[in-house]
Design an enzyme around this catalytic site. Structure first.
Site, PDB file in Angstrom:
ATOM      1  N   SER A 153       0.836  -1.193   0.000  1.00  0.00           N
ATOM      2  CA  SER A 153       0.000   0.000   0.000  1.00  0.00           C
ATOM      3  C   SER A 153       0.883   1.261   0.000  1.00  0.00           C
ATOM      4  O   SER A 153       1.730   1.406  -0.877  1.00  0.00           O
ATOM      5  CB  SER A 153      -0.957  -0.043   1.188  1.00  0.00           C
ATOM      6  OG  SER A 153      -1.945   0.953   1.083  1.00  0.00           O
ATOM      7  N   ASP A 249      -9.184  -3.133  -6.528  1.00  0.00           N
ATOM      8  CA  ASP A 249      -8.353  -2.188  -5.771  1.00  0.00           C
ATOM      9  C   ASP A 249      -8.266  -0.895  -6.566  1.00  0.00           C
ATOM     10  O   ASP A 249      -8.030  -0.914  -7.782  1.00  0.00           O
ATOM     11  CB  ASP A 249      -6.960  -2.801  -5.579  1.00  0.00           C
ATOM     12  CG  ASP A 249      -6.072  -2.033  -4.617  1.00  0.00           C
ATOM     13  OD1 ASP A 249      -6.165  -0.794  -4.582  1.00  0.00           O
ATOM     14  OD2 ASP A 249      -5.264  -2.668  -3.917  1.00  0.00           O
ATOM     15  N   HIS A 279      -8.338  -4.102  -2.041  1.00  0.00           N
ATOM     16  CA  HIS A 279      -7.098  -3.678  -1.390  1.00  0.00           C
ATOM     17  C   HIS A 279      -6.974  -4.394  -0.043  1.00  0.00           C
ATOM     18  O   HIS A 279      -7.936  -4.519   0.706  1.00  0.00           O
ATOM     19  CB  HIS A 279      -7.126  -2.170  -1.176  1.00  0.00           C
ATOM     20  CG  HIS A 279      -5.811  -1.594  -0.753  1.00  0.00           C
ATOM     21  ND1 HIS A 279      -4.701  -1.596  -1.560  1.00  0.00           N
ATOM     22  CD2 HIS A 279      -5.421  -0.999   0.405  1.00  0.00           C
ATOM     23  CE1 HIS A 279      -3.694  -1.029  -0.934  1.00  0.00           C
ATOM     24  NE2 HIS A 279      -4.100  -0.665   0.270  1.00  0.00           N
TER      25      HIS A 279
END
Length: 309
Positions: A153, A249, A279
Site C-alpha cells: 500500500s 483495488d 485492497h
C-alpha cells in the site's frame, strides 16, 4: 462512476471491515484501531530495535531466526497505512514466517507519518533506515550484496520511491523490490482510482492520504517522482520487481501501468492481478484468493533468493 465486483467470499466479510471516508476528523480513530488482530509471535525469531535517528524518532526492528549464523540476505520492509497510519509492528508476523523459512534477516522501519511529517520526511526516514542497515551489515549478520526491499500500500509507494532514491544516490545497491498494491499516483486519473464502491480505501480516503503526505504540493505539477513514483520518467537501472494488486483495488491501473513501464525500461518485472480482490486482500488469510496472493509473492521471493545464491 465505474463500479467493480468483489468476490463473494469477501462480500460476506465487508461488515467486519473498518470502512468509510478517511478525513481529518477520523484520523485519530483510524490510528487507534489496529488494522488486524495482532498474532501470537514466535519464539523462534528474535526481534531487536535500534535507533537510527534519535532526533526524528526513526527506529528499525531487526528480525532474525534464533540460532542462525553467518551473513544472510536481508529483506527491508516498509509498512502500509496510507502515509498517515500504521506501524512497523505490522511486519512482525510476516518476518516470523519468512526468517526461518527463507533464511533471511528482516528489517522493518518505523517512519514518521503524515500530516505531522510530510514528504520528503517519511521517505528520508526509510532511506536512513536502509542506509543504517547497509552500514551495519556486518554487525547484523547481513550480506550487504543481498538486500531487497518490500512494502504494501503506502509502504509499497515508499518502497518504489526508495528504489528510485537508492538508484539516484548510488550508496546502497538493491537486488529486488516487492511492490504489494503500491500507492503510486497522487493524480487519481485512472479508471480504477474513480471506482465508487471500493470496500477498502476508497477514492476520498486516497485523496486525503495524498493531501496529508504532499501538503502544498498536492494538486500541482511540481510533485517529485520520489513522492509519487508514477510520475517518474526514467525507470531504468532499478532492481528486479514484483508487482501485485487486486482487480477491485483503486490502485489497480496505476500499478499495472507502473509494472509495464518497469518492464519497458529493461527491469525484469513480474505482475500479478487478482480479479475481484480488494485492497488488502492478503489479511483474509482464510480465503483461497488470499492464500494464492501470499503464495505467489513468496514464490517470487524464494526465486530471488535462489538467484542471489
Amino acid at each position: 462512476m465505474a463500479t467493480v465486483a468483489v468476490i463473494e467470499e469477501i462480500e460476506a466479510l465487508i461488515p467486519m471491515l473498518w470502512r468509510g471516508e478517511m478525513n481529518a476528523e477520523r484520523l485519530a480513530e483510524m490510528r487507534g484501531v489496529p488494522f488486524f488482530e495482532p498474532p501470537e509471535l514466535s519464539d523462534a525469531v528474535k526481534r531487536t530495535d535500534h535507533v537510527v535517528d534519535e532526533a526524528n524518532g526513526v527506529v528499525v526492528r531487526v528480525h532474525r531466526e534464533v540460532g542462525s549464523e553467518g551473513a544472510l540476505p536481508c529483506v527491508y520492509s516498509i509498512h502500509g497505512g496510507g502515509y498517515i497510519g500504521g506501524s512497523y509492528d505490522m511486519d512482525d508476523a510476516i518476518f516470523d514466517r519468512w526468517c526461518p523459512k527463507y533464511g533471511i534477516v528482516g528489517v522493518s522501519v518505523e517512519y514518521r507519518l503524515a500530516p505531522e511529517t510530510r514528504y520528503p520526511g517519511p521517505l528520508e526516514d526509510c532511506y536512513a533506515g536502509l542506509k543504517w542497515t547497509y552500514d551495519h551489515a556486518e554487525d547484523l549478520g547481513v550480506d550487504r550484496d543481498k538486500i531487497g526491499i518490500t512494502g504494501a500500500s503506502a509502504g509499497g509507494g515508499l518502497c518504489a520511491a526508495l528504489a528510485l532514491l537508492a538508484r539516484d544516490r548510488g550508496e546502497v545497491p538493491l537486488q529486488f523490490q516487492i511492490l504489494d498494491s503500491p500507492m503510486l499516483d497522487d493524480r487519481q486519473i485512472t479508471p480504477s482510482s474513480q471506482i465508487e464502491n471500493l470496500v477498502v480505501w476508497n477514492r476520498e480516503s486516497n485523496a486525503f492520504g495524498w493531501q496529508c503526505y504532499l501538503g502544498d504540493l498536492y494538486g500541482s505539477d511540481d510533485v517529485p517522482y520520489t513522492a509519487a513514483p508514477a510520475r517518474a520518467e526514467d525507470l531504468s537501472g532499478l532492481p528486479e520487481a514484483y508487482v501485485c494488486v487486486g482487480g477491485a483495488d483503486g490502485f489497480r491501473d496505476e500499478d499495472i501501468t507502473y509494472a509495464m513501464r518497469l518492464y519497458g525500461a529493461g527491469v525484469p518485472t513480474e505482475l500479478h492481478v487478482y480479479p475481484g480482490a480488494p485492497h488488502g486482500v492478503q489479511v483474509f488469510t482464510q480465503l483461497e484468493i488470499a492464500q494464492r496472493y501470499i503464495a505467489d509473492q513468496e514464490d517470487w521471493l524464494r526465486r530471488q533468493l535462489a538467484r542471489l545464491g
